[in-house]
Write a protein that holds these residues in place. Structure first.
Motif, PDB file in Angstrom:
ATOM      1  N   VAL A 196       5.082  -5.196  11.296  1.00 34.57           N
ATOM      2  CA  VAL A 196       4.447  -5.886  12.180  1.00 34.57           C
ATOM      3  C   VAL A 196       3.108  -6.335  11.445  1.00 34.57           C
ATOM      4  CG1 VAL A 196       5.179  -4.360  13.977  1.00 34.57           C
ATOM      5  CG2 VAL A 196       2.973  -3.542  12.921  1.00 34.57           C
ATOM      6  N   GLN A 197       2.728  -7.466  11.960  1.00 35.43           N
ATOM      7  CA  GLN A 197       1.149  -8.047  11.499  1.00 35.43           C
ATOM      8  C   GLN A 197       0.185  -7.623  12.190  1.00 35.43           C
ATOM      9  OE1 GLN A 197       4.201 -10.100  11.908  1.00 35.43           O
ATOM     10  NE2 GLN A 197       4.783  -9.149   9.804  1.00 35.43           N
ATOM     11  N   GLY A 198       0.209  -6.919  13.102  1.00 38.92           N
ATOM     12  CA  GLY A 198      -0.891  -6.325  13.848  1.00 38.92           C
ATOM     13  C   GLY A 198      -0.305  -5.672  15.053  1.00 38.92           C
ATOM     14  N   ALA A 199      -1.477  -5.257  15.951  1.00 34.90           N
ATOM     15  CA  ALA A 199      -1.120  -4.753  17.205  1.00 34.90           C
ATOM     16  C   ALA A 199      -1.604  -4.902  18.521  1.00 34.90           C
ATOM     17  CB  ALA A 199      -1.102  -3.157  17.073  1.00 34.90           C
ATOM     18  N   LEU A 239      -5.313  -7.816  14.032  1.00 34.81           N
ATOM     19  CA  LEU A 239      -4.256  -8.273  12.905  1.00 34.81           C
ATOM     20  C   LEU A 239      -4.638  -7.955  11.640  1.00 34.81           C
ATOM     21  CD1 LEU A 239      -4.360 -11.911  14.254  1.00 34.81           C
ATOM     22  CD2 LEU A 239      -2.557 -10.165  14.726  1.00 34.81           C
ATOM     23  N   LYS A 240      -3.409  -7.700  10.931  1.00 32.57           N
ATOM     24  CA  LYS A 240      -3.661  -7.451   9.521  1.00 32.57           C
ATOM     25  C   LYS A 240      -4.106  -9.017   8.885  1.00 32.57           C
ATOM     26  CE  LYS A 240       0.306  -4.430   8.960  1.00 32.57           C
ATOM     27  NZ  LYS A 240       1.712  -4.218   8.207  1.00 32.57           N
ATOM     28  N   PRO A 241      -4.802  -8.674   7.649  1.00 33.21           N
ATOM     29  CA  PRO A 241      -5.310  -9.774   6.968  1.00 33.21           C
ATOM     30  C   PRO A 241      -4.151 -10.934   6.537  1.00 33.21           C
ATOM     31  CG  PRO A 241      -5.954  -7.812   5.742  1.00 33.21           C
ATOM     32  CD  PRO A 241      -4.818  -7.405   6.938  1.00 33.21           C
ATOM     33  N   ALA A 242      -4.310 -12.068   6.666  1.00 30.52           N
ATOM     34  CA  ALA A 242      -3.123 -13.101   6.456  1.00 30.52           C
ATOM     35  C   ALA A 242      -2.010 -12.979   5.591  1.00 30.52           C
ATOM     36  CB  ALA A 242      -3.699 -14.430   6.233  1.00 30.52           C
ATOM     37  N   ALA A 280      -1.549   0.154  12.351  1.00 32.90           N
ATOM     38  CA  ALA A 280      -0.439  -1.100  12.539  1.00 32.90           C
ATOM     39  C   ALA A 280      -1.544  -2.384  11.662  1.00 32.90           C
ATOM     40  CB  ALA A 280      -0.390  -1.473  13.860  1.00 32.90           C
ATOM     41  N   ALA A 281      -2.608  -2.479  11.828  1.00 37.91           N
ATOM     42  CA  ALA A 281      -3.333  -3.604  11.328  1.00 37.91           C
ATOM     43  C   ALA A 281      -3.944  -3.234   9.956  1.00 37.91           C
ATOM     44  CB  ALA A 281      -4.645  -3.929  12.109  1.00 37.91           C
ATOM     45  N   SER A 282      -3.628  -2.208   9.429  1.00 33.03           N
ATOM     46  CA  SER A 282      -3.837  -1.776   7.876  1.00 33.03           C
ATOM     47  C   SER A 282      -2.888  -2.850   7.029  1.00 33.03           C
ATOM     48  CB  SER A 282      -3.702  -0.351   7.537  1.00 33.03           C
ATOM     49  OG  SER A 282      -3.712   0.239   6.399  1.00 33.03           O
ATOM     50  N   PRO A 283      -3.650  -3.296   6.128  1.00 33.36           N
ATOM     51  CA  PRO A 283      -2.777  -4.199   5.012  1.00 33.36           C
ATOM     52  C   PRO A 283      -2.000  -3.241   4.326  1.00 33.36           C
ATOM     53  CG  PRO A 283      -5.012  -4.093   4.783  1.00 33.36           C
ATOM     54  CD  PRO A 283      -5.059  -3.332   5.742  1.00 33.36           C
ATOM     55  N   ARG A 284      -1.875  -1.849   3.994  1.00 30.99           N
ATOM     56  CA  ARG A 284      -0.843  -1.140   3.442  1.00 30.99           C
ATOM     57  C   ARG A 284       0.248  -0.626   4.370  1.00 30.99           C
ATOM     58  NH1 ARG A 284      -5.893  -0.296   1.922  1.00 30.99           N
ATOM     59  NH2 ARG A 284      -5.983   1.750   2.912  1.00 30.99           N
ATOM     60  N   ASP A 285      -0.006  -0.764   5.806  1.00 36.75           N
ATOM     61  CA  ASP A 285       0.881  -0.092   6.450  1.00 36.75           C
ATOM     62  C   ASP A 285       2.414  -0.999   6.507  1.00 36.75           C
ATOM     63  OD1 ASP A 285       1.543   1.980   8.513  1.00 36.75           O
ATOM     64  OD2 ASP A 285       1.982   0.140   9.711  1.00 36.75           O
ATOM     65  N   VAL A 286       3.399  -0.188   6.433  1.00 39.33           N
ATOM     66  CA  VAL A 286       4.779  -0.989   6.348  1.00 39.33           C
ATOM     67  C   VAL A 286       5.739  -0.355   7.648  1.00 39.33           C
ATOM     68  CG1 VAL A 286       4.633  -2.161   4.188  1.00 39.33           C
ATOM     69  CG2 VAL A 286       5.748   0.278   4.334  1.00 39.33           C
TER      70      VAL A 286
END
Length: 171
Positions: free
Chosen positions: A12-15, A3-6, A109-115
């Motif tokens: 997506v917020q994770g994978a 998951l990405k940080p909260a 996908a879990a990177s905080p900067r990825d959109v």
């Protein structure tokens, strides 16, 4: 699963990389991992064309989690809703994905900067996505109608014999 940080943004917020397309077999481990961060999970919305048929709910940690198929849900995502988190969307990396690519995709996908969108993360072009969607629809329709096994030995679907052999005479 990662998951990405909260407070991160993105499509997506994770994978998550399940081992099969059997949602009810895969969800217990996912729910156990997610419940540490999400507390109470109410509902999971999934693409009905990407998964084998599933019941309308499952039990997890003493709670009933509603499973809702949707044809509107992106084919490579899973939406999880709960009281505290609202809606969390996970990229679903298909089970047949090559492990090195799956790992790289999950980390991106879990990177905080990825959109990126789900299709972009999985390197799927628009035409390939539509072809895949249509193939999955055809496969599920085939399986829901019994596939090849339905017709084996079922006399009601065999052509009627007229007593003649299609113009061939026996002497």
């Amino acid at each position: 699963m990662r998951l990405k940080p909260a407070q991160s943004r993105g499509f997506v917020q994770g994978a998550w990389w399940p081992r099969s397309t059997h949602l009810t077999d895969e969800l217990p481990a996912l729910l156990a991992a997610l419940s540490r961060r999400l507390d109470h999970i109410d509902r999971i919305i999934y693409d009905e064309n990407s998964w084998s048929p599933a019941p309308s709910c499952i039990n997890h940690a003493g709670n009933t989690v509603a499973l809702r198929p949707s044809s509107d849900q992106s084919s490579n995502t899973l939406a999880i809703t709960g009281e505290k988190v609202g809606r969390l969307v996970l990229l679903v990396v298909p089970p047949y994905t090559e492990p090195v690519f799956a790992y790289a995709t999950i980390m991106t996908a879990a990177s905080p900067r990825d959109v990126s969108t789900a299709d972009k993360l999985l390197a799927i072009g628009a035409r390939e996505a539509e072809d895949r969607r249509l193939a999955l629809l055809a496969q599920h329709r085939w399986e829901s109608e019994g596939g090849a096994l339905r017709h084996r030995g079922d006399k009601s679907v065999r052509p009627r014999s007229t007593g003649k052999r299609d113009g061939v005479r026996r002497g």
